[in-house]
Design an enzyme around this catalytic site. Structure first.
Site, PDB file in Angstrom:
ATOM      1  N   ASP A   1      29.004  41.189  72.464  1.00 43.18           N
ATOM      2  CA  ASP A   1      29.979  41.290  73.555  1.00 43.18           C
ATOM      3  C   ASP A   1      29.573  40.333  74.665  1.00 43.18           C
ATOM      4  OD1 ASP A   1      32.343  42.938  74.602  1.00 43.18           O
ATOM      5  OD2 ASP A   1      30.938  43.057  76.271  1.00 43.18           O
TER       6      ASP A   1
ATOM      7  N   ASN B   1      37.062  36.079  83.851  1.00 44.87           N
ATOM      8  CA  ASN B   1      38.485  35.734  83.895  1.00 44.87           C
ATOM      9  C   ASN B   1      39.046  35.855  85.308  1.00 44.87           C
ATOM     10  OD1 ASN B   1      39.196  34.899  81.314  1.00 44.87           O
ATOM     11  ND2 ASN B   1      39.513  36.971  80.569  1.00 44.87           N
TER      12      ASN B   1
ATOM     13  N   ASP C   1      39.335  31.139  78.143  1.00 47.74           N
ATOM     14  CA  ASP C   1      39.484  30.691  76.755  1.00 47.74           C
ATOM     15  C   ASP C   1      38.444  29.628  76.418  1.00 47.74           C
ATOM     16  OD1 ASP C   1      41.598  32.384  76.412  1.00 47.74           O
ATOM     17  OD2 ASP C   1      43.150  30.843  76.549  1.00 47.74           O
TER      18      ASP C   1
ATOM     19  N   GLU D   1      36.711  39.530  73.736  1.00 51.74           N
ATOM     20  CA  GLU D   1      35.449  38.837  73.993  1.00 51.74           C
ATOM     21  C   GLU D   1      34.337  39.334  73.070  1.00 51.74           C
ATOM     22  OE1 GLU D   1      35.494  42.246  77.059  1.00 51.74           O
ATOM     23  OE2 GLU D   1      36.911  40.992  75.959  1.00 51.74           O
TER      24      GLU D   1
END
Length: 245
Positions: A90, A98, A107, A134
């Site tokens: 993770d 973000n 991205d 993610e």
């Protein structure tokens, strides 16, 4: 008259041969085109199959590839009696990433993480896949060194030095990793292996992130293990292993 007949017969024979040769040439060209078309279709089908197993953003395996290959490798390990390793990964504080940098940069971050993971898996049998969002996963057939590779993966992502001002553990992007290695038995389900790695990942996040935690199963049930013989050990760069349990 006989000579004329023979001449006409000769010309007709030549004409038949020429027509036959022309038809043979057409047939040969048609066969070449047919073979080329079939090869093109096979190549296209192979490419489409590859695309169907590839995550379009990161270029590593997608969830379908993970599910299919893990199932296959689990059955193979059960049949051969070999260990099967699974690493669940993770990206730490990715929502914060973000929020701070935007989804487009997010991205790009996932692409960089996937690239770092892929470069650290040297065996052709190992698979890096995007599990979702993610989260990534690495399938490691026939290995007893999954936890060592997990540490290498953690270091490779941190060394990529992707700036992350919103992280709670470092100023760069880091990952948490949960490791499970099992020799499958007839009493064991594939979901047991996934659950074991997932629980190890939860422990890695719960105990500070940016670390590797291994969780193994024994005959009496789950057993949490780590490096150095302690019950649970987390790793972070520049620090000694910290004991949490």
């Amino acid at each position: 008259e006989l000579a004329e007949f023979e001449r006409l017969h000769y010309l007709m024979a030549i004409s038949v041969l020429l027509v036959a040769a022309g038809l043979a040439g057409i047939s040969w060209n048609h066969e070449k085109r047919r073979v080329a078309y079939l090869q093109f279709m096979r190549d296209t089908q192979d490419q489409l199959e590859l695309l169907s197993l590839t995550d379009p953003l990161t270029g590593v395996g997608n969830r379908r590839a993970f599910d299919e290959i893990l199932t296959c490798e689990f059955r193979r390990a059960l049949r051969d009696g070999n260990p099967l390793g699974l690493i669940m990964i993770d990206v730490d504080f990715f929502k914060s990433y973000n929020d701070n940098y935007g989804h487009q940069q997010g991205d790009h971050c996932l692409k960089e993480v996937a690239s770092a993971l892929n470069k650290s898996c040297n065996r052709s049998t190992d698979l890096v896949a995007r599990y979702g969002g993610e989260e990534f996963a690495v399938i490691l057939p026939n290995t007893e060194h999954a936890k060592q590779l997990a540490q290498t993966l953690r270091e490779s992502v941190e060394n990529a030095a992707i700036a992350h001002s919103g992280s709670g553990v470092a100023d760069v992007v880091t990952i948490s990793l949960g490791v499970a290695t099992e020799v499958p038995t007839v009493d064991m389900q594939l979901d047991d292996l996934i659950a074991s790695a997932d629980k190890a990942l939860y422990e890695a996040k719960k105990t500070g992130r940016n670390r590797v935690v291994e969780r193994a199963m024994c005959a009496k049930g789950p057993r949490v293990t780590g490096y150095g013989g302690s019950s649970l050990i987390g790793f972070a760069s520049g620090k000694k292993a910290e004991r949490y349990l």
